[in-house]
Structure formats: structure tokens, C-alpha cells
Design a protein around this motif. Structure first.
Motif, PDB file in Angstrom:
ATOM      1  N   ALA A  68      33.714  53.763  12.093  1.00 17.72           N
ATOM      2  CA  ALA A  68      33.346  54.945  11.317  1.00 17.72           C
ATOM      3  C   ALA A  68      32.585  55.951  12.167  1.00 17.72           C
ATOM      4  O   ALA A  68      32.702  57.168  11.965  1.00 17.72           O
ATOM      5  N   ALA A  69      31.797  55.465  13.126  1.00 16.96           N
ATOM      6  CA  ALA A  69      31.077  56.365  14.025  1.00 16.96           C
ATOM      7  C   ALA A  69      31.985  56.926  15.115  1.00 16.96           C
ATOM      8  O   ALA A  69      31.863  58.094  15.507  1.00 16.96           O
ATOM      9  N   LEU A  70      32.913  56.102  15.606  1.00 17.65           N
ATOM     10  CA  LEU A  70      33.809  56.559  16.665  1.00 17.65           C
ATOM     11  C   LEU A  70      34.825  57.577  16.166  1.00 17.65           C
ATOM     12  O   LEU A  70      35.229  58.488  16.909  1.00 17.65           O
ATOM     13  N   PHE A  71      35.258  57.417  14.905  1.00 20.13           N
ATOM     14  CA  PHE A  71      36.245  58.336  14.311  1.00 20.13           C
ATOM     15  C   PHE A  71      35.576  59.068  13.149  1.00 20.13           C
ATOM     16  O   PHE A  71      35.677  58.652  11.992  1.00 20.13           O
ATOM     17  N   PRO A  72      34.861  60.142  13.417  1.00 22.82           N
ATOM     18  CA  PRO A  72      34.139  60.861  12.358  1.00 22.82           C
ATOM     19  C   PRO A  72      35.115  61.504  11.370  1.00 22.82           C
ATOM     20  O   PRO A  72      36.323  61.627  11.646  1.00 22.82           O
ATOM     21  N   PRO A  73      34.623  61.933  10.210  1.00 21.94           N
ATOM     22  CA  PRO A  73      35.500  62.484   9.169  1.00 21.94           C
ATOM     23  C   PRO A  73      36.351  63.664   9.614  1.00 21.94           C
ATOM     24  O   PRO A  73      37.436  63.898   9.051  1.00 21.94           O
ATOM     25  N   ALA A  74      35.895  64.414  10.625  1.00 24.37           N
ATOM     26  CA  ALA A  74      36.655  65.586  11.048  1.00 24.37           C
ATOM     27  C   ALA A  74      37.922  65.235  11.821  1.00 24.37           C
ATOM     28  O   ALA A  74      38.787  66.094  12.026  1.00 24.37           O
ATOM     29  N   VAL A  75      38.063  63.983  12.250  1.00 27.12           N
ATOM     30  CA  VAL A  75      39.218  63.584  13.060  1.00 27.12           C
ATOM     31  C   VAL A  75      40.454  63.467  12.165  1.00 27.12           C
ATOM     32  O   VAL A  75      40.443  62.747  11.158  1.00 27.12           O
ATOM     33  N   GLU A  76      41.498  64.161  12.544  1.00 32.07           N
ATOM     34  CA  GLU A  76      42.750  64.115  11.781  1.00 32.07           C
ATOM     35  C   GLU A  76      43.366  62.722  11.878  1.00 32.07           C
ATOM     36  O   GLU A  76      43.460  62.144  12.952  1.00 32.07           O
ATOM     37  N   GLY A  77      43.780  62.160  10.746  1.00 31.93           N
ATOM     38  CA  GLY A  77      44.378  60.830  10.732  1.00 31.93           C
ATOM     39  C   GLY A  77      43.369  59.707  10.835  1.00 31.93           C
ATOM     40  O   GLY A  77      43.723  58.564  11.180  1.00 31.93           O
ATOM     41  N   THR A 107      27.131  48.400  17.885  1.00 26.21           N
ATOM     42  CA  THR A 107      27.301  49.353  16.784  1.00 26.21           C
ATOM     43  C   THR A 107      26.104  50.292  16.669  1.00 26.21           C
ATOM     44  O   THR A 107      26.277  51.501  16.475  1.00 26.21           O
ATOM     45  N   VAL A 108      24.888  49.767  16.789  1.00 28.55           N
ATOM     46  CA  VAL A 108      23.721  50.645  16.648  1.00 28.55           C
ATOM     47  C   VAL A 108      23.655  51.645  17.799  1.00 28.55           C
ATOM     48  O   VAL A 108      23.262  52.812  17.595  1.00 28.55           O
ATOM     49  N   ILE A 109      24.066  51.242  18.991  1.00 32.93           N
ATOM     50  CA  ILE A 109      24.037  52.184  20.110  1.00 32.93           C
ATOM     51  C   ILE A 109      25.150  53.223  19.968  1.00 32.93           C
ATOM     52  O   ILE A 109      24.929  54.421  20.172  1.00 32.93           O
ATOM     53  N   VAL A 110      26.352  52.783  19.620  1.00 34.84           N
ATOM     54  CA  VAL A 110      27.457  53.727  19.427  1.00 34.84           C
ATOM     55  C   VAL A 110      27.113  54.730  18.331  1.00 34.84           C
ATOM     56  O   VAL A 110      27.340  55.943  18.488  1.00 34.84           O
TER      57      VAL A 110
END
Length: 517
Positions: free
Chosen positions: A106-115, A155-158
Motif C-alpha cells: 500500500a505504501a509502495l503503490f500509492p492511490p495515485a498510481v494507475e492500476g 514495512t515501517v521503513i518503507v
């Protein structure tokens, strides 16, 4: 309605992951792996009953491993009669690790990322279906408990880097504590502690930040390690003069074992070409990295995509690059250290999980159009997941109690000499507590050695005033040379089989007598 869904999304994901892991563990059957029969049950029992100085190496070199993780399994067996419930409970760390992977995605692919939903689903599917992770889920091999702590750390660092473009000192401290705990629980996780430290330092934005990160990560790694291993290191130091006994004895020079380094060199690349292309080599030949057959192309696929990406760099709209850089550095460093020290694939559960986001991220950066990205990610995910074949370290159908074992009665104050190499120490908790078990010939001792452990065994066998037994496997008479060495022989007609569901009743107990001089 949207607010309610948002509030309950993560609790629902947590429950779903726990139940999925538990049900998979139950479906796989009763865990009876070699390590369980050798030491995971015995070590906890020995720690709780103070047998470290009473028995001598009955679980071979693993007699001296930190028993902290094994206490959980031991307590479950003592308190819960159903082995199915135990199998379900033992899978909980895998489910929690999967939740951390979802949070990371969820952090790596934020809501603005298409798809976004598709990328997260594909990365999650690749990450949680690895050959090693699936094989050891719910087992006593203790891979998922430290993997859960490590996934928390990453996860906490990412998440911190994704929010602030830097890892906060609070996130680094939490990650250090969690990874230090994991390393103390299972020393093989030192490779991931090194990877975490290097990645945290290398992805800092300035040399001042790098120095701060280094100080915090190293301090908290050490603190976490002391919290989970310090007590055991102190016990080993008091007993043997080596806090990692018998490992690193070339450094500590304990007289209780040989002053040499002990490493399992049975696995790893055999040639320079294999070293360079090792993920491909062990995907084709699993025996290079493990005791059982398996197939997993994740790391080979990741290596291929990473090389292509290095040649053809292309940013992906909406993705913040620094968290990906952190994961890439961590994965590379941990893999290289693993390759040098162990090269045992079972230890790479965390890299299997990280291969999901890294494979998808590389594919997105390489493909140019949305259609190409969808096709590439879908094809790679189906191929990697579909071709995975987990190994089998030993499972049986459930029946009765977890340890369906019937030990024959032995005389009071008996000495039991265990046969070489075979995993039998799980039966010791089922024998009367005044019996004493010794193993003069195993995976790190031989009765011809001159260290204090062997001398203690020699003296005990020579002077023991009570009855003496042997315990070995029927049909594998590997004890004769050892019995000859000690001037012992089996008394005719005294061998009694040990009924045990875990190893098909192969064990036997035999009364021994001293040969006339």
C-alpha cells in the motif's frame, strides 16, 4: 459506507490472512520434519527442566540452539490436545507477515498510481506463494516467526520513506529492535540484519543523515539481539566459555569443542558460472540449496528483470523511487551475504516475499504502455506462481495426539547412548526424567575427538553405576564401532521397538552390558 469500509479494511485483511495461513497449515498435515524430531521439542523441554548439563548433545549440534522460539510449540503441545489446532496456531506468524506485506504494498503503490489494485494483487500473490514459505508454514522450522519481525521492520521503513522521502529515526529504531529480535531468535537472520543496516545507511540523503542512521540502526539491532539472545548467550558462556557454542569456536577457543569454525558447506554454487547465475542454477537443481526437491523461479525472474531495468531505466508515474531503492539495496546485500554464508534456500522466506513487489516494480518500469504493463505483470505472476513447487520436509495425516509415541519402560537412573545422526531426541521428554542421554557420535561430535564434551561422555560411560541402554534405528546398525570403542555390547533379546507415529516405529531401545576384559 466508504468510511465504514475504510475503517474495517485492515482488520478484515488481518483476519483473512490469519485464517488463510491457518487453514493452509492444517490442510498440509502434521509437521514431522527432521528438525522437530531432532531438537525443536527437546530443546524447549531441556531448557525448562534444566537438562543442559545433564544430557550431552542428544540433539546433536542443535542441542545448543536458542530455545526461545521452541517454547511456544512446546507450550501448545502441553496445553492443546488437538494437533490440528496446534497446526493452525503455528501458522499465525505467516498470516501476520502477509499483512505486513500488504501494508508495504500500500505504501509502495500509492492511490495515485494507475492500476494500483492489480499491481498490489500480483505482487501479493507472488510474495506469499514462494516454495520455501509454503513448505514451512505452520511448521516448527521457525522460519516464519523471524520473517514476521523482519517484514515489520521493512514495512515501517518503507512507509516512512514513502511519506517523508527519508526513514525517520523512530522507524529505524523500531526496525532495528524487530530485526535484532529476529536475529537473536534465529542466528541465520544476521544476513538480513546486515542488509537492513546497509540499506538504511546507503539510502540516506546526506552523509550526516547516513551517520545518524548508522548509529541508530546499529544500536537498536544490538539491543534487539540482546533482548532475545542475551540470556542464552550468558548460559552458554557460563557452561562452555562460548556464547554461541559451538559456533565461532575458532574465536572463543572453548575447550569443550574443537577450536574451528563450523559451517554447513553442503550447499551453494560449485563453479564461478553457477555463482553468477545461481538463482537460475538452483531453480533448475534444488539440491544446490536444500535437502528436499523444490522449484521456484522468483529470484531468477527478479535477477533478469533487474538487469534489464539497469540497462533501460524508466520511471513509473506515481511511484516514489527512494522506497524501491531501499528494498533493492536490502535484497541485494542480504542475498550476497546469504550466498557467502549459507546458500540454504529455506532461509530466504523474506526475499521470497519481497520478490513480489520487486518483480512487479521492475516490470512496470520496463514496459512502456498500460496494456504492456498489464500483460507483462499478469504473465510473469502466472508463470512464477504456476511453476512453483514447494518442498516437503515431512508431513503426515493428523491422528490422535501430536506425539503419538509409546516409550517402553526403562530402569531407574539409566544412561542411554544414542546412535549417530538420526533425529530421536523428541522421545526424551517421554522417558522418566532421571534417565541421562548422551550422543558420542553425531553431526558435530565423534568419540575419537579430545574435547571436553567427549571426555565427559567417556568418563560417564566408563563409571556409570546403573543400567545402560542404546537407542538407535532398527535396520541401521551404525553403532557397532562406537559400542566396540566403549567396550559395550547389546544383551541378547533385550531390544524393544519404540512405537512412534512420527518415524514409523523405527526406533529401538536395547539393554547394554560391558564386555568381559
Amino acid at each position: 459506507m466508504r468510511a465504514i469500509l475504510a475503517r474495517w479494511t485492515w482488520p478484515a485483511a488481518f483476519v483473512a490472512c490469519i485464517f488463510a495461513a491457518g487453514l493452509l497449515s492444517v490442510a498440509m498435515g502434521l509437521d514431522v520434519n527432521w528438525d522437530l524430531r531432532n531438537y525443536h521439542y527437546y530443546d524447549a523441554y531441556a531448557f525448562l527442566t534444566g537438562r543442559l548439563g545433564w544430557d550431552i548433545a542428544p540433539a546433536q549440534i542443535q542441542t545448543y540452539h536458542n530455545p526461545l522460539l521452541d517454547l511456544v510449540f512446546y507450550a501448545l503441545v502441553q496445553e492443546i490436545p488437538s494437533p490440528r489446532v496446534i497446526a493452525f496456531a503455528m501458522a499465525m506468524p505467516a498470516g501476520i507477515a502477509a499483512v505486513f506485506l500488504l501494508r508495504m504494498l500500500a505504501a509502495l503503490f500509492p492511490p495515485a498510481v494507475e492500476g494500483r489494485a492489480l499491481w498490489i494483487a500480483a505482487a501479493f500473490a507472488i510474495g506469499v506463494t514462494g516454495a520455501s514459505g509454503r513448505a514451512v508454514i505452520g511448521s516448527t522450522m521457525n522460519e516464519w516467526q523471524p520473517a514476521m519481525l523482519l517484514m515489520l521492520s521493512l514495512t515501517v521503513i518503507v512507509a516512512s520513506i514513502a511519506r517523508e522521502d527519508r526513514a525517520s529515526l523512530r522507524a529505524i529504531a523500531l526496525a532495528g529492535i524487530a530485526t535484532g529480535l529476529a536475529t537473536g531468535l534465529k542466528l541465520t537472520y544476521a544476513v538480513f540484519a546486515i542488509g537492513l543496516a546497509v540499506a538504511t545507511i546507503a539510502t540516506a540523503r546526506s552523509w550526516r543523515e547516513a551517520l545518524k542512521n548508522a548509529a541508530v540502526i546499529l544500536a537498536f539491532l544490538f539491543a534487539g539481539f540482546l533482548a532475545s539472545y542475551g540470556f542464552w548467550g550468558a548460559i552458554l558462556w557460563k557452561e562452555f566459555g562460548n556464547p554461541f557454542f559451538p559456533y565461532f569456536n575458532q574465536v572463543f577457543q572453548s575447550p569443550w569443542w574443537e577450536p574451528v569454525a563450523w559451517f554447513d558447506r553442503n550447499f551453494g554454487p560449485r563453479t564461478a558460472i553457477e555463482t553468477v547465475f545461481f538463482p537460475f542454477a538452483f531453480a533448475l537443481q534444488g539440491s544446490l540449496v536444500g535437502e528436499v526437491a523444490f522449484r521456484d523461479w522468483r529470484l531468477a525472474a527478479l535477477m533478469t528483470l533487474a538487469v534489464v531495468l539497469a540497462v533501460r531505466r524508466a520511471p513509473v508515474a506515481g511511484l516514489v523511487p527512494r522506497p524501491w531503492l531501499f528494498l533493492g539495496v536490502f535484497t541485494l546485500v542480504a542475498y550476497l551475504v546469504w550466498l557467502e554464508l549459507y546458500a540454504i534456500y529455506r532461509y530466504l522466506v523474506p526475499l521470497e516475499m519481497l520478490s513480489g513487489p520487486l518483480i512487479v516494480g521492475c516490470a512496470l518500469a520496463i514496459a512502456r504502455t498500460r496494456v504492456a504493463r498489464v500483460l507483462a505483470v499478469a504473465a510473469i505472476a502466472m508463470l512464477v506462481v504456476g511453476t512453483t513447487r514447494p518442498g516437503d520436509w515431512g508431513r503426515l495425516p493428523f491422528r490422535g495426539a501430536y506425539f503419538d509415541v509409546g516409550m517402553p519402560d526403562i530402569a531407574p537412573r539409566a544412561l542411554v547412548i544414542m546412535g549417530p545422526y538420526d533425529p530421536m531426541a523428541y522421545a526424551i521428554p517421554l522417558v522418566r526424567p532421571d534417565a541421562r542421554f548422551v550422543s558420542p557420535h553425531n553431526n558435530f561430535l565423534h568419540y575419537s575427538q579430545k574435547n571436553l564434551l567427549v571426555k565427559q561422555i567417556d568418563g560417564l560411560i566408563a563409571t556409570h553405576p546403573g543400567p545402560i541402554y542404546s537407542m538407535d534405528l532398527q535396520g541401521l546398525d551404525r553403532m557397532q564401532d562406537m559400542l566396540d570403542h566403549y567396550g559395550l555390547e547389546r544383551e541378547t533379546g533385550t531390544c524393544v521397538p519404540v512405537r512412534s507415529y512420527l518415524d514409523f516405529s523405527l526406533m529401538q531401545l536395547c539393554r547394554l552390558g560391558r564386555r568381559a576384559r
